[in-house]
Design a protein around this motif. Structure first.
Motif, PDB file in Angstrom:
ATOM      1  N   GLY A 237       0.842  -1.199   0.000  1.00 12.58           N
ATOM      2  CA  GLY A 237       0.000   0.000   0.000  1.00 12.58           C
ATOM      3  C   GLY A 237       0.872   1.241   0.000  1.00 12.58           C
ATOM      4  N   ILE A 238       0.292   2.357   0.348  1.00 16.08           N
ATOM      5  CA  ILE A 238       1.067   3.597   0.409  1.00 16.08           C
ATOM      6  C   ILE A 238       1.708   3.690   1.781  1.00 16.08           C
ATOM      7  CG2 ILE A 238       0.881   6.114   0.437  1.00 16.08           C
ATOM      8  CD1 ILE A 238      -1.287   5.815  -1.714  1.00 16.08           C
ATOM      9  N   TRP A 239       3.038   3.793   1.800  1.00 13.65           N
ATOM     10  CA  TRP A 239       3.762   3.812   3.067  1.00 13.65           C
ATOM     11  C   TRP A 239       3.677   5.189   3.712  1.00 13.65           C
ATOM     12  CZ3 TRP A 239       9.201   1.158   2.409  1.00 13.65           C
ATOM     13  CH2 TRP A 239       9.008  -0.121   1.860  1.00 13.65           C
ATOM     14  N   ALA A 240       3.481   5.148   5.037  1.00 13.70           N
ATOM     15  CA  ALA A 240       3.582   6.406   5.775  1.00 13.70           C
ATOM     16  C   ALA A 240       4.846   6.421   6.621  1.00 13.70           C
ATOM     17  CB  ALA A 240       2.361   6.606   6.661  1.00 13.70           C
ATOM     18  N   GLY A 241       5.500   5.247   6.771  1.00 11.89           N
ATOM     19  CA  GLY A 241       6.738   5.192   7.544  1.00 11.89           C
ATOM     20  C   GLY A 241       6.969   3.777   8.034  1.00 11.89           C
ATOM     21  N   GLN A 242       8.229   3.476   8.409  1.00 14.36           N
ATOM     22  CA  GLN A 242       8.518   2.166   8.973  1.00 14.36           C
ATOM     23  C   GLN A 242       9.724   2.273   9.877  1.00 14.36           C
ATOM     24  OE1 GLN A 242       9.363  -0.552   5.804  1.00 14.36           O
ATOM     25  NE2 GLN A 242      11.398   0.298   5.415  1.00 14.36           N
ATOM     26  N   GLY A 243       9.936   1.233  10.709  1.00 15.61           N
ATOM     27  CA  GLY A 243      11.065   1.241  11.628  1.00 15.61           C
ATOM     28  C   GLY A 243      10.966   0.071  12.570  1.00 15.61           C
ATOM     29  N   VAL A 244      11.606   0.194  13.747  1.00 11.32           N
ATOM     30  CA  VAL A 244      11.551  -0.875  14.727  1.00 11.32           C
ATOM     31  C   VAL A 244      10.829  -0.376  15.982  1.00 11.32           C
ATOM     32  CG1 VAL A 244      13.616  -2.060  13.916  1.00 11.32           C
ATOM     33  CG2 VAL A 244      13.828  -0.257  15.636  1.00 11.32           C
ATOM     34  N   LEU A 245      10.208  -1.331  16.681  1.00 12.48           N
ATOM     35  CA  LEU A 245       9.546  -1.030  17.945  1.00 12.48           C
ATOM     36  C   LEU A 245      10.383  -1.601  19.074  1.00 12.48           C
ATOM     37  CD1 LEU A 245       5.834  -1.933  17.099  1.00 12.48           C
ATOM     38  CD2 LEU A 245       6.773   0.357  17.470  1.00 12.48           C
ATOM     39  N   THR A 246      10.534  -0.872  20.156  1.00 12.98           N
ATOM     40  CA  THR A 246      11.242  -1.396  21.321  1.00 12.98           C
ATOM     41  C   THR A 246      10.213  -1.962  22.293  1.00 12.98           C
ATOM     42  OG1 THR A 246      11.128   0.655  22.554  1.00 12.98           O
ATOM     43  CG2 THR A 246      12.999   0.403  21.069  1.00 12.98           C
ATOM     44  N   ALA A 247      10.724  -2.620  23.347  1.00 10.05           N
ATOM     45  CA  ALA A 247       9.836  -3.215  24.347  1.00 10.05           C
ATOM     46  C   ALA A 247       8.987  -2.140  25.014  1.00 10.05           C
ATOM     47  CB  ALA A 247      10.664  -3.957  25.398  1.00 10.05           C
ATOM     48  N   ASP A 248       9.528  -0.899  25.100  1.00  7.48           N
ATOM     49  CA  ASP A 248       8.773   0.195  25.718  1.00  7.48           C
ATOM     50  C   ASP A 248       7.728   0.774  24.775  1.00  7.48           C
ATOM     51  OD1 ASP A 248      10.545  -0.168  27.763  1.00  7.48           O
ATOM     52  OD2 ASP A 248      11.903   1.434  27.061  1.00  7.48           O
ATOM     53  N   GLY A 249       7.744   0.324  23.527  1.00  8.83           N
ATOM     54  CA  GLY A 249       6.801   0.864  22.563  1.00  8.83           C
ATOM     55  C   GLY A 249       7.356   2.045  21.788  1.00  8.83           C
ATOM     56  N   ASP A 250       8.644   2.383  21.999  1.00 13.41           N
ATOM     57  CA  ASP A 250       9.246   3.479  21.234  1.00 13.41           C
ATOM     58  C   ASP A 250       9.428   3.076  19.775  1.00 13.41           C
ATOM     59  OD1 ASP A 250       9.363   5.029  23.442  1.00 13.41           O
ATOM     60  OD2 ASP A 250      11.482   4.576  23.908  1.00 13.41           O
ATOM     61  N   ARG A 251       9.288   4.092  18.902  1.00 11.05           N
ATOM     62  CA  ARG A 251       9.512   3.846  17.476  1.00 11.05           C
ATOM     63  C   ARG A 251      10.878   4.402  17.098  1.00 11.05           C
ATOM     64  NH1 ARG A 251       4.431   4.761  13.824  1.00 11.05           N
ATOM     65  NH2 ARG A 251       3.133   3.043  14.572  1.00 11.05           N
ATOM     66  N   LEU A 252      11.709   3.549  16.521  1.00 14.30           N
ATOM     67  CA  LEU A 252      13.054   3.992  16.127  1.00 14.30           C
ATOM     68  C   LEU A 252      13.255   3.697  14.646  1.00 14.30           C
ATOM     69  CD1 LEU A 252      15.080   2.475  19.129  1.00 14.30           C
ATOM     70  CD2 LEU A 252      14.379   4.866  18.844  1.00 14.30           C
ATOM     71  N   ASP A 253      14.203   4.442  14.040  1.00  8.84           N
ATOM     72  CA  ASP A 253      14.540   4.170  12.643  1.00  8.84           C
ATOM     73  C   ASP A 253      15.165   2.788  12.535  1.00  8.84           C
ATOM     74  OD1 ASP A 253      13.598   6.534  11.770  1.00  8.84           O
ATOM     75  OD2 ASP A 253      15.552   7.563  11.839  1.00  8.84           O
ATOM     76  N   ALA A 254      14.854   2.071  11.468  1.00 10.25           N
ATOM     77  CA  ALA A 254      15.401   0.728  11.291  1.00 10.25           C
ATOM     78  C   ALA A 254      16.808   0.839  10.724  1.00 10.25           C
ATOM     79  CB  ALA A 254      14.507  -0.068  10.350  1.00 10.25           C
ATOM     80  N   PRO A 255      17.809   0.223  11.407  1.00 14.53           N
ATOM     81  CA  PRO A 255      19.170   0.252  10.858  1.00 14.53           C
ATOM     82  C   PRO A 255      19.331  -0.746   9.720  1.00 14.53           C
ATOM     83  CG  PRO A 255      19.137  -0.908  12.958  1.00 14.53           C
ATOM     84  CD  PRO A 255      17.732  -0.460  12.699  1.00 14.53           C
ATOM     85  N   CYS A 256      18.533  -1.806   9.731  1.00 17.29           N
ATOM     86  CA  CYS A 256      18.576  -2.820   8.688  1.00 17.29           C
ATOM     87  C   CYS A 256      17.208  -3.484   8.665  1.00 17.29           C
ATOM     88  CB  CYS A 256      19.683  -3.845   8.981  1.00 17.29           C
ATOM     89  SG  CYS A 256      19.645  -4.435  10.685  1.00 17.29           S
ATOM     90  N   LEU A 257      16.928  -4.289   7.657  1.00 18.02           N
ATOM     91  CA  LEU A 257      15.541  -4.685   7.468  1.00 18.02           C
ATOM     92  C   LEU A 257      15.206  -6.137   7.794  1.00 18.02           C
ATOM     93  CD1 LEU A 257      14.594  -2.535   4.385  1.00 18.02           C
ATOM     94  CD2 LEU A 257      14.035  -2.167   6.788  1.00 18.02           C
ATOM     95  N   THR A 258      16.188  -6.933   8.215  1.00 16.44           N
ATOM     96  CA  THR A 258      15.875  -8.269   8.742  1.00 16.44           C
ATOM     97  C   THR A 258      17.036  -8.764   9.587  1.00 16.44           C
ATOM     98  OG1 THR A 258      15.589 -10.607   8.192  1.00 16.44           O
ATOM     99  CG2 THR A 258      16.539  -9.235   6.482  1.00 16.44           C
ATOM    100  N   SER A 259      16.670  -9.466  10.652  1.00 16.86           N
ATOM    101  CA  SER A 259      17.722  -9.943  11.548  1.00 16.86           C
ATOM    102  C   SER A 259      18.524 -11.077  10.914  1.00 16.86           C
ATOM    103  CB  SER A 259      17.097 -10.416  12.868  1.00 16.86           C
ATOM    104  OG  SER A 259      16.206 -11.483  12.609  1.00 16.86           O
ATOM    105  N   MET A 260      18.110 -11.550   9.772  1.00 16.07           N
ATOM    106  CA  MET A 260      18.845 -12.623   9.104  1.00 16.07           C
ATOM    107  C   MET A 260      20.105 -12.100   8.431  1.00 16.07           C
ATOM    108  SD  MET A 260      16.048 -15.322   7.811  1.00 16.07           S
ATOM    109  CE  MET A 260      15.375 -14.440   6.459  1.00 16.07           C
ATOM    110  N   LEU A 261      20.188 -10.785   8.251  1.00 11.82           N
ATOM    111  CA  LEU A 261      21.396 -10.224   7.654  1.00 11.82           C
ATOM    112  C   LEU A 261      22.522 -10.260   8.674  1.00 11.82           C
ATOM    113  CD1 LEU A 261      20.081  -7.061   5.793  1.00 11.82           C
ATOM    114  CD2 LEU A 261      21.132  -9.063   4.752  1.00 11.82           C
ATOM    115  N   PRO A 262      23.758 -10.512   8.244  1.00  6.41           N
ATOM    116  CA  PRO A 262      24.864 -10.564   9.200  1.00  6.41           C
ATOM    117  C   PRO A 262      25.014  -9.216   9.916  1.00  6.41           C
ATOM    118  CG  PRO A 262      25.619 -11.047   6.941  1.00  6.41           C
ATOM    119  CD  PRO A 262      24.167 -10.768   6.869  1.00  6.41           C
ATOM    120  N   GLY A 263      25.152  -9.248  11.217  1.00  7.67           N
ATOM    121  CA  GLY A 263      25.359  -8.029  12.003  1.00  7.67           C
ATOM    122  C   GLY A 263      24.087  -7.344  12.396  1.00  7.67           C
ATOM    123  N   CYS A 264      23.005  -7.635  11.679  1.00  9.13           N
ATOM    124  CA  CYS A 264      21.755  -6.927  11.919  1.00  9.13           C
ATOM    125  C   CYS A 264      21.139  -7.331  13.259  1.00  9.13           C
ATOM    126  CB  CYS A 264      20.786  -7.183  10.781  1.00  9.13           C
ATOM    127  SG  CYS A 264      19.311  -6.154  10.861  1.00  9.13           S
TER     128      CYS A 264
END
Lengths: 296, 332
Positions: free
Chosen positions: B252-279
């Motif tokens: 659909g039309i994106w309004a934004g994306q990122g990662v959620l922390t346990a506290d519910g904070d929204r942060l910018d995603a440094p990478c897009l899947t944990s399967m990538l090395p280092g991610c």
């Protein structure tokens, strides 16, 4: 007392807040039924004054009353020919006149409009864009006269016309003035062009009214004199004085009888106008507005 | 001399409603070539869209059916031309629909007011028994109707053609493909009206035809760009939360994306899947527990269209007001 055709009171206009005044402190009164020449050098403010009277520009300060009301209300009763003679280039001549008839319902005088155009030997089907400057002037005048205005404002109307057409159209205008009592105001920087036809003068210079009144009165109030050099011209108001050799020539407004040894003469309108324009410091005769009013 | 004044015809103020048709007649006469060209463009594009939604879509769908049926059979033949023709005509007609508002803006600035101000014919009209306000109103009223008719018809036909291709043409564009998104809705209609207002105002302000044409076209582009940038935020988005391995998901039309922390904070995603090395390390260092993506699903199509159109129409109304005020300020 009749309603004056135009009455300006401290009228001023400038285009933009920091621009110079195109017209300032302009006060005069033009009685109805006159043929008035608005004279002045290029850039004097003549076009601005006419556009203000035609209700095409809002004044920056002061007021102008046209035919006893404000210019916007008077607009249907006022004819105006702009300096550039703007017309829709894609329309034909006859079509342009039909537009005039359509947009001025109840006022349109087709006979007059047709007569003005017919005098120019124009093909009614010719497009405006194919016409010469003089032919455009003719169509523009026909459009202005066709609405049968009570006041006709013409900005440099004769500039593009050959002498024959100028003579003929001036005749049409004078006929209109005589027949319908139309007040005509026309501007020009060529004084000679207007001298024979106009009975009222408005001299504009540097955005101000330098001289206003009936031409006959103005000429009668001034005298061209030639006297020996070193003559004291006081107490007469001097418009312009020049010494050539042992003679002093001057244009002045006598404030009493002149000495018998001065040679005197009545100035021509052109001499009068040029003297005032050459001498921006010369004061306009104070009673001039009054004589205008009494003449009304 | 003054007594002859009585022979002058009595003052007749032009009647309001009876005056309007006369003005309309001359407006149509003065802009006849533009009107004919515009009508031809609309009819041509409209015919193209009907052709697209009918025969072209059928041929393309048939070709896709054959192609899918023969799977990987090397001797398979299908009408590739039909597929390509559909795609081409779809693109041409879509961009033609989206170009209409710009053509209206250019015409309004260049011809409708700009040229009249430049050549002085506006002043001629004002001294021919047409008051400046009425002159401006006539220059807005009929063109508004024409713009509404033209863009309304074209977007409707575009929508019909696009709807007819759904589920049967594999390469048919999705609803959130931006040119498709716009050409299917009400935004071009609103843009056409805004283009008219921008052009009319630009002509009055600049008093030069070519300058007004250029400025009006550019300004309409800027307005559209601004609305486009704001588009994802014009309606509350739907948040889709996904696992760290999976990465952010949602069409659909994106309004934004990122990662959620346990506290519910929204942060910018440094990478897009944990399967990538280092991610994985980076994500756990951040305290990320999941990915999120804010999206507008297809159900948000009309809310987004209508809010965007409303904003554009509000801008258009302000510009019209500004045009009337400017004229009021300049002329008595």
């Amino acid at each position: 007392m009749t309603v004056p055709a135009i009455e300006a009171d401290a009228l001023g206009k400038r285009f933009g807040r920091r621009a110079a005044w195109a017209l300032r402190d302009c006060s005069f009164r033009l009685p109805a039924g006159r043929v008035c020449a608005v004279v002045g050098p290029n850039g004097a403010g003549k076009s601005t004054l006419l556009a203000l009277a035609a209700g095409l520009l809002a004044p920056t300060e002061g007021t102008v009353t046209v035919l006893g009301t404000d210019p916007a209300t008077a607009r249907p009763r006022v004819g105006f020919v702009d300096q550039g003679k703007p017309l829709y280039p894609q329309l034909g001549v006859a079509e342009t006149l039909r537009m005039g008839a359509d947009l001025n319902p109840g006022r349109w005088d087709a006979d007059t409009a047709d007569r003005v155009v017919a005098g120019g030997d124009l093909d009614p089907r010719a497009r405006i864009r194919s016409l010469s400057g003089g032919q455009r002037t003719r169509v523009a005048l026909a459009l202005a006269l066709g609405k049968r205005p009570e006041l006709l404002l013409l900005d440099e109307p004769m500039a593009d016309l050959d002498p024959l057409a100028r003579h003929e159209l001036m005749g049409v205008l004078m006929g209109q003035a005589a027949e319908h009592g139309t007040t005509i105001v026309m501007s020009s920087h060529v004084v000679a062009e207007l001298e024979d036809s106009c009975d009222h003068l408005l001299l504009i210079g540097g955005g101000r009214v330098r001289l206003a009144g009936e031409i006959d009165d103005l000429l009668a109030a001034h005298t061209r004199v030639s006297a020996p050099a070193e003559t004291d011209l006081a107490p007469h108001a001097v418009v312009e004085a020049r010494t050539t050799g042992r003679r002093l020539s001057a244009l002045l407004r006598p404030s009493g009888p002149l000495p018998g040894d001065w040679r005197t003469g009545t100035p021509s309108l052109e001499e009068l106008v040029l003297s005032y324009l050459r001498n921006p410091g010369a004061l306009a005769p104070a009673p001039a507005p009054d004589t205008t009013e009494t003449a009304a | 001399m003054n007594t002859t004044l009585t022979t002058v015809p009595a003052t007749t103020t032009p009647a309001g409603p009876a005056h309007a048709p006369r003005q309309l007649r001359w407006l149509l006469r003065l802009h006849r070539p533009a009107l004919l060209a515009g009508a031809a463009l609309v009819l041509l594009t409209g015919a193209g869209l009907l052709w697209l939604g009918g025969p072209l879509a059928d041929a393309s769908a048939a070709a896709w059916k054959r192609y899918n049926a023969c799977a990987f059979d090397e001797r398979c033949s299908y009408d590739q031309d039909a597929v390509i023709r559909y795609k081409d005509v779809y693109n041409y007609t879509t961009y033609a629909v989206l170009a209409v508002p710009f053509l209206i803006a250019a015409w309004a600035g260049g011809s409708l007011t700009g040229r009249e101000m430049e050549s002085g014919t506006a002043r001629l009209a004002w001294t021919q028994g047409v008051s400046p306000a009425r002159w401006l109103a006539s220059r807005l009223a009929f063109p508004t109707l024409a713009a509404l008719a033209a863009t309304g018809l074209l977007t409707l036909l575009h929508r019909l053609a696009w709807t007819g291709s759904e589920d049967r043409i594999d390469t048919a564009l999705v609803w959130d493909h931006y040119p498709t998104f716009y050409a299917n809705g009400t935004v071009p209609v609103a843009l056409a009206l805004a283009g008219l207002a921008i052009g009319v105002l630009a002509g009055l302000v600049l008093r030069r035809a070519v300058a007004a044409l250029a400025v009006a076209t550019a300004a309409l582009g800027a307005l559209w760009a601004a609305v486009h940038t704001a588009l994802p935020h014009l309606w509350p988005a739907v948040t889709r939360v996904t696992g760290l391995r999976e990465g952010p998901r949602g069409e659909g039309i994106w309004a934004g994306q990122g990662v959620l922390t346990a506290d519910g904070d929204r942060l910018d995603a440094p990478c897009l899947t944990s399967m990538l090395p280092g991610c994985e390390t980076t994500l756990s260092d951040m305290g990320a527990v999941s990915f999120y993506r804010d999206i507008h699903p297809a159900a948000h199509y009309w809310p987004l269209q209508l809010v965007a159109s409303g904003i554009i129409l509000a801008v258009a109304a302000l510009l019209v007001l500004a045009a009337f005020r400017l004229l009021r300020h300049r002329t008595p």
